[in-house]
Scaffold this active site. Structure first.
Site, short mmCIF file in Angstrom:
data_model
loop_
_atom_site.label_atom_id
_atom_site.label_comp_id
_atom_site.label_asym_id
_atom_site.label_seq_id
_atom_site.Cartn_x
_atom_site.Cartn_y
_atom_site.Cartn_z
N HIS A 122 22.29 -50.42 8.25
CA HIS A 122 21.33 -52.20 9.09
C HIS A 122 19.72 -51.67 7.91
O HIS A 122 19.64 -50.50 7.79
CB HIS A 122 20.93 -51.42 10.59
CG HIS A 122 20.25 -51.53 11.00
ND1 HIS A 122 18.98 -52.04 11.10
CD2 HIS A 122 20.55 -52.74 12.27
CE1 HIS A 122 18.87 -52.87 11.88
NE2 HIS A 122 19.45 -53.15 12.39
N ASP A 175 22.70 -42.43 10.69
CA ASP A 175 22.40 -43.30 11.35
C ASP A 175 23.36 -43.15 12.84
O ASP A 175 24.19 -44.13 12.28
CB ASP A 175 22.53 -44.70 10.75
CG ASP A 175 21.89 -45.64 12.03
OD1 ASP A 175 21.67 -46.08 13.35
OD2 ASP A 175 21.44 -46.69 10.96
N GLN A 230 25.33 -47.26 16.50
CA GLN A 230 26.57 -47.83 16.82
C GLN A 230 27.81 -46.67 17.65
O GLN A 230 28.42 -47.02 17.64
CB GLN A 230 26.89 -48.52 16.61
CG GLN A 230 25.76 -49.62 15.78
CD GLN A 230 25.63 -50.83 17.18
OE1 GLN A 230 26.02 -50.48 18.29
NE2 GLN A 230 24.44 -51.57 16.76
N LYS A 269 20.77 -48.60 23.10
CA LYS A 269 21.67 -49.48 22.95
C LYS A 269 23.13 -48.31 23.29
O LYS A 269 24.08 -48.60 23.92
CB LYS A 269 22.12 -48.93 21.51
CG LYS A 269 21.61 -50.50 20.69
CD LYS A 269 21.89 -50.28 18.83
CE LYS A 269 21.21 -51.33 19.14
NZ LYS A 269 21.34 -51.15 17.72
N CYS A 326 20.78 -57.77 10.49
CA CYS A 326 20.33 -57.06 9.99
C CYS A 326 20.86 -55.91 8.89
O CYS A 326 20.03 -55.32 8.84
CB CYS A 326 19.02 -55.46 11.20
SG CYS A 326 17.92 -57.05 12.37
#
Ligand SMILES: *Cc1c(COP(=O)(O)O)cnc(C)c1O
Length: 408
Positions: free
Chosen positions: A125, A202, A205, A228, A366
């Site tokens: 991202h 990261d 997700q 999220k 993104c």
């Protein structure tokens, strides 16, 4: 204790899912951009502002202590949720982006110098690219990019070749937001550690879809966003190993992050407060705690089983459409179906689906370097959450039929 997975009851917990959009029942397939909130999260926030609202860590009065308790209880829930060792290792941020920027500024400026390497992947991202580019430019360091193959898997041989004594940090996504690939995070960490390089994952997700365990992954930093994970916007989490966080200088200076201030010398506060300058998003933290309670109550056994079945069903249905190509076909995927259709621009796909009440994301997500890798300008992306159903996928397929009628 977990409850049985009753999809109708679960959907009832999310008031927004009852809406109609453009005359049709909402089919919400944009969970990769942000997730919807259960009533319990909405109630926790309303209840906080109705009964408790006060500043934290500052007052002896009752409501201030209750606000502080709520804020700190949520921190403990987060610590347990990701199986970290200590509440001190859980830093509240605004979102994933801020967590990465905190590490880039604080750890990065202290540890990265001319000729050093930062390693990212081709499927990051922008939040996990731009802060490192800025740092590398400032420090004269190099940004190395691990390539991905045609299915959307990381090329591990190339990654191995990039690692060296110059590697100062590996910062890689746990699950790709554009492709859905689940990366072999534990192996990525082990390989970096063999060269003495710490790893930031990261997890934006990953946390909505699968259990993550700091002890098992052994990563040095982990970041995600509350919004999220069925929590509110404005609150996020940076996990860091204590030995790193303790050695790092503060990011934002101000109130809350100090022990004492004189014009001669300021003594910084202990972890985690050293990194929480200013009045934090107290209601957001409490809301995120409620979201974690909700997810824990369902349990990831049931969540992943349901989502895997939906992903399999959706992959099969979309693969059957001749002019459609799925982008991101890795063996291990979570919750994402990105696709392109011959002749129809993703923006037009999104518009026609929206007319039918179906929310998907269209664009580069993104992640422009991913689009460049697959030589496409954009994709349409359906992204799943545990409250989605096979009927949602059927509606998507019907919606795509309409796109094909228009552009066929
Ligand atoms: C959404 C996302 C981000 C950025 O999250 P923000 O909440 O916008 O800061 C970073 N990385 C991944 C993989 C994402 O999906």
């Amino acid at each position: 204790m977990t409850t049985t997975f009753d999809i109708n009851k679960i959907r009832d917990d999310f008031p927004i899912l009852k809406q109609r959009i453009n005359g049709n029942p909402l089919v919400y397939l944009d969970n990769g951009a942000t997730s919807q909130k259960p009533q319990s999260v909405i109630d926790a926030i309303v209840n906080y502002y109705t009964t408790t609202n006060s500043n934290v860590h500052r007052g002896v009065h009752t409501m201030s202590q209750q606000a502080t308790d709520g804020y700190e209880d949520a921190r403990s829930k987060i610590r347990q949720f990701i199986n970290a060792d200590d509440d001190k290792e859980i830093i509240y941020t605004r979102n994933t982006t801020e967590g990465i920027n905190l590490v880039a500024h604080s750890y990065g400026r202290q540890n990265v110098g001319p000729g050093d390497d930062i390693i990212v992947s081709n499927m990051e991202h922008h939040s996990n690219i731009v802060p490192w580019q800025m740092l590398c430019e400032e420090m004269g360091a190099n940004l190395l990019v691990v390539p991905i193959d045609d299915t959307g898997e990381l090329v591990m041989d190339e990654y191995e070749k990039m690692l060296s004594s110059r590697s100062k940090l590996v910062s890689i996504t746990h699950v790709s937001n554009a492709l859905g690939t689940i990366l072999p995070a534990k192996q990525i960490v082990e390989m970096a550690h063999a060269h003495g390089a710490p790893v930031l994952l990261d997890g934006a997700q990953a946390v909505p879809h699968m259990p993550v365990d700091m002890n098992e992954l052994d990563c040095d930093f982990y970041v995600f966003s509350g919004h999220k994970l069925f929590g509110p916007t404005g609150i996020g989490v940076l996990y860091g190993k204590k030995e790193y966080l303790e050695a790092m200088p503060p990011f934002l200076g101000g109130g809350e992050m100090i022990k004492s201030v004189t014009f001669e010398k300021t003594i910084y506060n202990d972890l985690p407060y050293k990194f929480e300058g200013g009045t934090p998003d107290i209601a957001g933290a409490i809301g995120l705690g409620a979201a974690i309670d909700y997810v824990n109550n369902l349990g990831f056994d049931q969540i992943t089983a349901h989502e895997d079945e939906l992903l399999r069903y959706g992959t099969e249905a979309l693969s059957a459409i001749e002019s459609l190509r799925i982008i991101g076909t890795a063996e291990h995927k979570a919750g994402i179906l990105s696709f392109v259709i011959d002749k129809a621009h993703p923006h037009d796909i999104g518009t026609i689906l929206d007319e039918q009440g179906i929310a998907v994301r269209t664009g580069h997500h993104c992640a422009q370097p991913v689009m460049a890798r697959f030589q496409i300008p954009a994709t349409a992306r359906a992204s799943l959450a545990f409250y989605n159903t096979k009927e949602d996928i059927d509606a998507l397929v019907k919606g795509i039929d309409r796109v094909l009628e228009v552009f066929g």
